[in-house]
Design an enzyme around this catalytic site. Structure first.
Site, mmCIF file in Angstrom:
data_model
loop_
_atom_site.group_PDB
_atom_site.id
_atom_site.type_symbol
_atom_site.label_atom_id
_atom_site.label_comp_id
_atom_site.label_asym_id
_atom_site.label_seq_id
_atom_site.Cartn_x
_atom_site.Cartn_y
_atom_site.Cartn_z
ATOM 1 C CD GLU A 1 61.757 6.838 9.435
ATOM 2 O OE1 GLU A 1 60.689 6.189 9.443
ATOM 3 O OE2 GLU A 1 61.797 8.052 9.227
ATOM 4 C CB THR B 1 56.418 15.851 10.010
ATOM 5 O OG1 THR B 1 55.848 16.789 9.091
ATOM 6 C CG2 THR B 1 56.747 16.533 11.311
ATOM 7 C CB ALA B 2 57.581 14.863 4.598
ATOM 8 N NE ARG B 3 57.428 8.023 3.900
ATOM 9 C CZ ARG B 3 56.338 8.096 4.671
ATOM 10 N NH1 ARG B 3 56.294 8.957 5.677
ATOM 11 N NH2 ARG B 3 55.308 7.310 4.463
ATOM 12 C CG HIS C 1 57.894 7.713 10.903
ATOM 13 N ND1 HIS C 1 58.407 7.418 9.668
ATOM 14 C CD2 HIS C 1 56.604 8.105 10.685
ATOM 15 C CE1 HIS C 1 57.470 7.599 8.742
ATOM 16 N NE2 HIS C 1 56.361 8.025 9.345
ATOM 17 C CB ILE C 2 55.420 9.203 16.845
ATOM 18 C CG1 ILE C 2 56.194 10.458 17.314
ATOM 19 C CG2 ILE C 2 56.114 7.932 17.282
ATOM 20 C CD1 ILE C 2 56.123 10.680 18.821
ATOM 21 N N GLY C 3 54.397 10.858 13.717
ATOM 22 C CA GLY C 3 53.512 11.947 13.286
ATOM 23 C C GLY C 3 52.031 11.613 13.416
ATOM 24 C CB SER C 4 49.835 9.395 11.737
ATOM 25 O OG SER C 4 50.613 8.229 11.565
ATOM 26 C CG ASP D 1 57.958 12.093 13.358
ATOM 27 O OD1 ASP D 1 58.261 11.518 14.416
ATOM 28 O OD2 ASP D 1 56.952 11.783 12.680
HETATM 29 C C1 8YV Z 1 52.317 6.424 9.461
HETATM 30 C C2 8YV Z 1 53.276 7.971 7.646
HETATM 31 O O1 8YV Z 1 52.476 6.251 10.825
HETATM 32 O O2 8YV Z 1 51.132 7.706 6.707
HETATM 33 C C3 8YV Z 1 52.314 7.902 6.517
HETATM 34 O O3 8YV Z 1 52.780 8.056 5.372
HETATM 35 O O4 8YV Z 1 54.383 8.267 7.448
HETATM 36 C C4 8YV Z 1 52.959 7.702 9.076
HETATM 37 O O5 8YV Z 1 52.253 8.774 9.578
HETATM 38 C C5 8YV Z 1 52.798 5.196 8.844
HETATM 39 O O6 8YV Z 1 53.049 5.270 7.506
HETATM 40 C C6 8YV Z 1 51.861 4.066 9.176
HETATM 41 O O7 8YV Z 1 51.929 3.058 8.249
#
Ligand code: 8YV
Length: 319
Positions: free
Chosen positions: A268, A237-239, A286-289, A263
């Protein structure tokens, strides 16, 4: 007094944009499309601050061409691998990020991916959804149990620790690798490894929570996958840059890994089309947050940093 001008290259949450417009002159990309490097450069000449996401890339080339008016990049993200920090520092442009506020949401997605990968969610969903579920037997869709299993975490920062806390609730034994050992209060009984290799050897499940840097690019390569226990599950879930995707596919195809939950991808948006044929890869875009509450908190944190900066104070999240 003239108000600072901010550019929002992406459409942030309504609450964020409402608060921003109350205090700043805002140029907002309501359509929310991606900007080209040339568009970023052109806009930088018109504004005092930019509030980008990880989707706007400030490479050395872009930074060299940024307009003289731009004073701060207040990222709406915790990761800053899309920013060439040394080039920005050389230009005297301040950079901030949004740590803390997304740790729980991201840890929740890591948990979803870990469970979904371990219990074959993609395959199971497809069987029921398509009407192909014709049989049931005790040997049907047997997966891997997390309770009592060993979880290896690479990068025990805020998100790594939030994930460890949730995984403890599932009865997992936590191991971690981090550049520096945590204090006992943060460790909460987790076992520290001073080398990634020794962590991998005990990671029935492995979750990546470190930033993407030149040092961590391709961290999980063929050699490192081979050090995991047979049938291990990897979660990212990082990169995407942390994982050699060809090596990941080879490890899944050989059975060295039983499943992956991803994720993040090297490319991307889009992901890796070669992953689509593998039902033991559980993927999210990429929907972690991406929860309403966290999006507001990220936007507000970026605005807190901007408010401090334009007041003449040091922003809390200045890098
Ligand atoms: C974000 C993320 O959705 O914060 C990060 O580094 O990878 C994600 O959770 C994204 O970057 C929003 O700009």
């Amino acid at each position: 007094m003239t108000r600072p001008v901010l550019w929002f290259p992406r459409r942030l949450s309504d609450a964020t944009l409402e608060r921003a417009q109350a205090n700043y002159d805002c140029i907002i990309n309501w359509e929310d499309g991606l900007s080209t490097p040339d568009e970023i450069v052109a806009m930088s000449a018109r504004v005092d601050g930019i509030v980008p996401c990880h989707s706007e890339v400030f490479s050395a080339d872009v930074v060299a061409r940024l307009g003289p008016r731009l004073r701060i990049i207040a990222n709406h993200s915790v990761g800053v691998d899309h920013c060439d920090l040394s080039a920005l520092a050389a230009r005297g442009i301040a950079v901030t990020n949004t740590p803390d506020v997304l740790s729980d949401a991201t840890a929740e997605i890591a948990m979803l991916l870990m469970l979904g990968a371990a219990r074959r969610a993609v395959e199971g969903d497809r069987l029921v959804r398509t009407g192909a579920w014709q049989v049931w037997s005790p040997s049907f869709m047997v997966g891997k149990q997390v309770t009592g299993a060993r979880l290896g975490i690479i990068g025990m920062g805020r998100v790594g620790r939030a994930f460890a806390e949730k995984a403890r609730g599932f009865g997992m034994e936590i191991h971690y690798y981090n550049r520096t050992r945590l204090n006992p209060e943060q460790e909460q009984g987790a076992t520290f490894h001073d080398a990634i290799e020794s962590l991998l050897a005990v990671s029935d499940f492995l979750s990546l929570h470190c930033p993407a840097t030149p040092e961590t690019t391709g961290l999980m390569n063929a050699e490192r996958f081979s050090l995991l226990p047979d049938g291990a599950v990897i979660v990212n879930t990082a990169r995407g840059a942390l994982v050699d995707e060809a090596a990941l596919l080879a490890a899944l195809s050989s059975g060295k890994l039983s499943a992956a939950g991803l994720d993040c991808f090297q490319t991307e948006p889009g992901g890796n089309p070669a992953f689509a044929a593998h039902e033991n890869i559980f993927m999210l875009p990429h929907i972690g947050s991406a929860t309403g509450q966290t999006r507001d908190a990220m936007g507000f944190r970026a605005l807190d940093n901007l408010d401090a900066f334009f007041r003449g104070d040091r922003p809390g999240d200045l890098l």
